[in-house]
Design a protein around this motif. Structure first.
Motif, PDB file in Angstrom:
ATOM      1  N   ALA A  73      25.705  33.610 -27.280  1.00 41.01           N
ATOM      2  CA  ALA A  73      24.948  32.925 -26.223  1.00 41.01           C
ATOM      3  C   ALA A  73      23.678  32.304 -26.789  1.00 41.01           C
ATOM      4  O   ALA A  73      23.319  31.173 -26.429  1.00 41.01           O
ATOM      5  CB  ALA A  73      24.610  33.904 -25.105  1.00 41.01           C
ATOM      6  N   ALA A  74      23.011  33.017 -27.675  1.00 43.43           N
ATOM      7  CA  ALA A  74      21.798  32.470 -28.294  1.00 43.43           C
ATOM      8  C   ALA A  74      22.127  31.275 -29.181  1.00 43.43           C
ATOM      9  O   ALA A  74      21.380  30.284 -29.209  1.00 43.43           O
ATOM     10  CB  ALA A  74      21.098  33.546 -29.108  1.00 43.43           C
ATOM     11  N   GLU A  75      23.236  31.333 -29.891  1.00 44.44           N
ATOM     12  CA  GLU A  75      23.648  30.199 -30.723  1.00 44.44           C
ATOM     13  C   GLU A  75      23.988  28.982 -29.858  1.00 44.44           C
ATOM     14  O   GLU A  75      23.650  27.849 -30.214  1.00 44.44           O
ATOM     15  CB  GLU A  75      24.839  30.584 -31.592  1.00 44.44           C
ATOM     16  N   ASP A  76      24.649  29.216 -28.728  1.00 44.62           N
ATOM     17  CA  ASP A  76      24.971  28.103 -27.821  1.00 44.62           C
ATOM     18  C   ASP A  76      23.699  27.468 -27.271  1.00 44.62           C
ATOM     19  O   ASP A  76      23.595  26.242 -27.180  1.00 44.62           O
ATOM     20  CB  ASP A  76      25.851  28.587 -26.671  1.00 44.62           C
ATOM     21  N   LEU A  77      22.728  28.296 -26.909  1.00 42.96           N
ATOM     22  CA  LEU A  77      21.454  27.773 -26.421  1.00 42.96           C
ATOM     23  C   LEU A  77      20.750  26.976 -27.511  1.00 42.96           C
ATOM     24  O   LEU A  77      20.241  25.881 -27.269  1.00 42.96           O
ATOM     25  CB  LEU A  77      20.559  28.910 -25.931  1.00 42.96           C
ATOM     26  N   LEU A  86      16.508  18.183 -22.126  1.00 46.83           N
ATOM     27  CA  LEU A  86      15.988  19.549 -22.228  1.00 46.83           C
ATOM     28  C   LEU A  86      15.922  20.233 -20.866  1.00 46.83           C
ATOM     29  O   LEU A  86      16.214  21.428 -20.755  1.00 46.83           O
ATOM     30  CB  LEU A  86      14.612  19.545 -22.877  1.00 46.83           C
ATOM     31  N   THR A  87      15.536  19.496 -19.832  1.00 43.28           N
ATOM     32  CA  THR A  87      15.455  20.117 -18.507  1.00 43.28           C
ATOM     33  C   THR A  87      16.826  20.452 -17.937  1.00 43.28           C
ATOM     34  O   THR A  87      16.927  21.320 -17.073  1.00 43.28           O
ATOM     35  CB  THR A  87      14.711  19.208 -17.506  1.00 43.28           C
ATOM     36  N   GLU A  88      17.870  19.813 -18.428  1.00 34.89           N
ATOM     37  CA  GLU A  88      19.224  20.094 -17.934  1.00 34.89           C
ATOM     38  C   GLU A  88      19.875  21.284 -18.627  1.00 34.89           C
ATOM     39  O   GLU A  88      20.945  21.723 -18.197  1.00 34.89           O
ATOM     40  CB  GLU A  88      20.102  18.858 -18.125  1.00 34.89           C
ATOM     41  N   VAL A 135      14.617  10.522 -22.560  1.00 38.71           N
ATOM     42  CA  VAL A 135      15.974  11.058 -22.549  1.00 38.71           C
ATOM     43  C   VAL A 135      15.975  12.476 -23.107  1.00 38.71           C
ATOM     44  O   VAL A 135      16.682  13.354 -22.590  1.00 38.71           O
ATOM     45  CB  VAL A 135      16.927  10.141 -23.346  1.00 38.71           C
ATOM     46  N   ARG A 136      15.170  12.719 -24.156  1.00 38.99           N
ATOM     47  CA  ARG A 136      15.053  14.073 -24.711  1.00 38.99           C
ATOM     48  C   ARG A 136      14.517  15.040 -23.667  1.00 38.99           C
ATOM     49  O   ARG A 136      15.029  16.150 -23.520  1.00 38.99           O
ATOM     50  CB  ARG A 136      14.106  14.083 -25.917  1.00 38.99           C
ATOM     51  N   GLY A 137      13.472  14.623 -22.950  1.00 41.66           N
ATOM     52  CA  GLY A 137      12.903  15.481 -21.912  1.00 41.66           C
ATOM     53  C   GLY A 137      13.898  15.779 -20.809  1.00 41.66           C
ATOM     54  O   GLY A 137      14.003  16.917 -20.337  1.00 41.66           O
ATOM     55  N   ALA A 182      20.799  19.669 -29.935  1.00 40.19           N
ATOM     56  CA  ALA A 182      21.432  18.410 -29.521  1.00 40.19           C
ATOM     57  C   ALA A 182      20.474  17.581 -28.672  1.00 40.19           C
ATOM     58  O   ALA A 182      20.440  16.353 -28.784  1.00 40.19           O
ATOM     59  CB  ALA A 182      22.712  18.694 -28.741  1.00 40.19           C
ATOM     60  N   ALA A 183      19.675  18.249 -27.841  1.00 37.80           N
ATOM     61  CA  ALA A 183      18.750  17.523 -26.974  1.00 37.80           C
ATOM     62  C   ALA A 183      17.588  16.931 -27.766  1.00 37.80           C
ATOM     63  O   ALA A 183      17.173  15.796 -27.503  1.00 37.80           O
ATOM     64  CB  ALA A 183      18.214  18.442 -25.884  1.00 37.80           C
ATOM     65  N   ILE A 184      17.074  17.657 -28.750  1.00 34.61           N
ATOM     66  CA  ILE A 184      15.897  17.136 -29.462  1.00 34.61           C
ATOM     67  C   ILE A 184      16.243  16.123 -30.538  1.00 34.61           C
ATOM     68  O   ILE A 184      15.346  15.480 -31.077  1.00 34.61           O
ATOM     69  CB  ILE A 184      15.034  18.276 -30.057  1.00 34.61           C
ATOM     70  N   THR A 185      17.517  15.961 -30.821  1.00 36.74           N
ATOM     71  CA  THR A 185      17.901  14.940 -31.801  1.00 36.74           C
ATOM     72  C   THR A 185      18.116  13.568 -31.161  1.00 36.74           C
ATOM     73  O   THR A 185      18.393  12.607 -31.874  1.00 36.74           O
ATOM     74  CB  THR A 185      19.175  15.354 -32.557  1.00 36.74           C
ATOM     75  N   LEU A 186      17.983  13.482 -29.836  1.00 39.13           N
ATOM     76  CA  LEU A 186      18.112  12.190 -29.166  1.00 39.13           C
ATOM     77  C   LEU A 186      16.919  11.306 -29.521  1.00 39.13           C
ATOM     78  O   LEU A 186      15.827  11.795 -29.811  1.00 39.13           O
ATOM     79  CB  LEU A 186      18.203  12.386 -27.651  1.00 39.13           C
TER      80      LEU A 186
END
Length: 155
Positions: free
Chosen positions: A55-59, A79-81, A74-76, A65-69
């Motif tokens: 679960a920690a690895e998935d998070l 991250l909120t999703e 779009v990154r923000g 994936a979000a911070i590489t956008l």
């Protein structure tokens, strides 16, 4: 005389062996049960550790994936999703998202930080950091009195 001593020793050894086997037949199930409980407990412990690690690895993968956008907005939003497993991980994700939204939408960034600061389930260190960051944002929509009131709790 030595023949009788060896015969007595042999008989005593057989009696001890018979007694040991009778105890093993009578109480052997307890030893087997103890071994099964120990092995089962160790297996359950390892299974829960592996599940938590996955679960920690998935998070972490979702955050990465979000911070590489490319675009900060779009990154923000990405991250909120992200679905967090606990209040601490939610607080960290919200603080990261607020830093991404800071330039484009300061009130939204402040709102994210204040949601972390007002959440009683979050550890106090995260709440204090979020309060300080929200008070430092220009254009956050907080009045000077609200900033002072929130910062008084830190001093």
């Amino acid at each position: 005389m030595s023949d009788s001593d060896s015969f007595i020793d042999e008989v005593a050894e057989e009696v001890r062996r018979d007694r040991l086997f009778s105890y093993a037949k009578r109480y052997g199930w307890i030893a087997v049960l103890a071994v099964l409980v120990i092995v089962g407990g160790a297996s359950y412990n390892e299974w829960t550790k592996a599940r938590e690690r996955a679960a920690a690895e998935d998070l972490g993968d979702a955050i990465l994936a979000a911070i590489t956008l490319e675009d900060r907005v779009v990154r923000g939003a990405a991250l909120t999703e992200i679905e967090a497993q606990g209040p601490a991980s939610r607080a960290i994700i919200d603080m990261m998202a607020s830093s991404e939204l800071l330039e484009s939408d300061p009130p939204a960034a402040a709102a994210l930080l204040l949601s972390v600061a007002d959440d009683p389930d979050v550890q106090s260190i995260y709440r204090q950091i979020a309060t300080l960051k929200a008070a430092m944002i220009d254009g956050s929509g907080l009045s000077d009195a609200e900033r002072r009131e929130r910062l008084d709790g830190l001093t």
